[in-house]
Scaffold this motif. Structure first.
Motif: not given
Length: 154
Positions: A25-27, A33-34, A115-116, A141-145
């Motif tokens: 949750a901090s990132l 979040n999965h 995550g990235v 698609e997720d730019p953070l994944s």
């Protein structure tokens, strides 16, 4: 170091999962979040393990056996090492155990989403032979994944 199956509803596991949830949750925002909850980790198609250092539950991880039109695969979930125990190879030991579990079941493909903002995790997975791929399963698609997979040799 002792690796063993872990009851996701045990106090030690619940504490470790809560730490993992807070870290994620901090990132990342909630939609990126999965996280797999304890009830899902308790299902029969899941191997959820912990790494004990003396009386301390230092790390955990899981693999969920899934099926898609291309065949069965394992999805790595909930890899987490308590901050004070990082840098000791615990996440690598967890990954090796989970991969061995899949191989013993004849499952030759393992996938994960990370995550990235987790360069240590990305480096670990790349070192272990994981390659980047497109989203799989129910992921979008997720730019953070970052989505990865590895073929396990028999």
């Amino acid at each position: 170091m002792q690796i063993q199956s872990l009851d996701p509803h045990s106090p030690a596991a619940m504490s470790l999962l809560a730490q993992s949830d807070a870290y994620m949750a901090s990132l990342y925002p909630a939609e990126s979040n999965h996280l797999t909850d304890p009830d899902a980790l308790a299902q029969p198609q899941v191997r959820f393990i912990g790494v004990w250092l003396a009386e301390w539950l230092a790390a955990c991880g899981a693999v969920i056996v899934k099926d898609d039109p291309d065949g069965p695969y394992g999805e790595i979930k909930r890899i987490f090492v308590q901050p004070q125990f990082r840098g000791r190879g615990l996440s690598k030991a967890v990954m090796q155990d989970l991969e061995s579990h899949l191989k013993a079941q004849g499952i030759e493909l393992v996938r994960l989403e990370t995550g990235v903002h987790q360069p240590e995790a990305l480096k670990l997975y790349e070192t272990l032979g994981y390659d980047r791929r497109a989203p799989f399963g129910n992921y979008a698609e997720d730019p953070l994944s970052v989505f990865m997979e590895k073929r396990l040799s028999a």
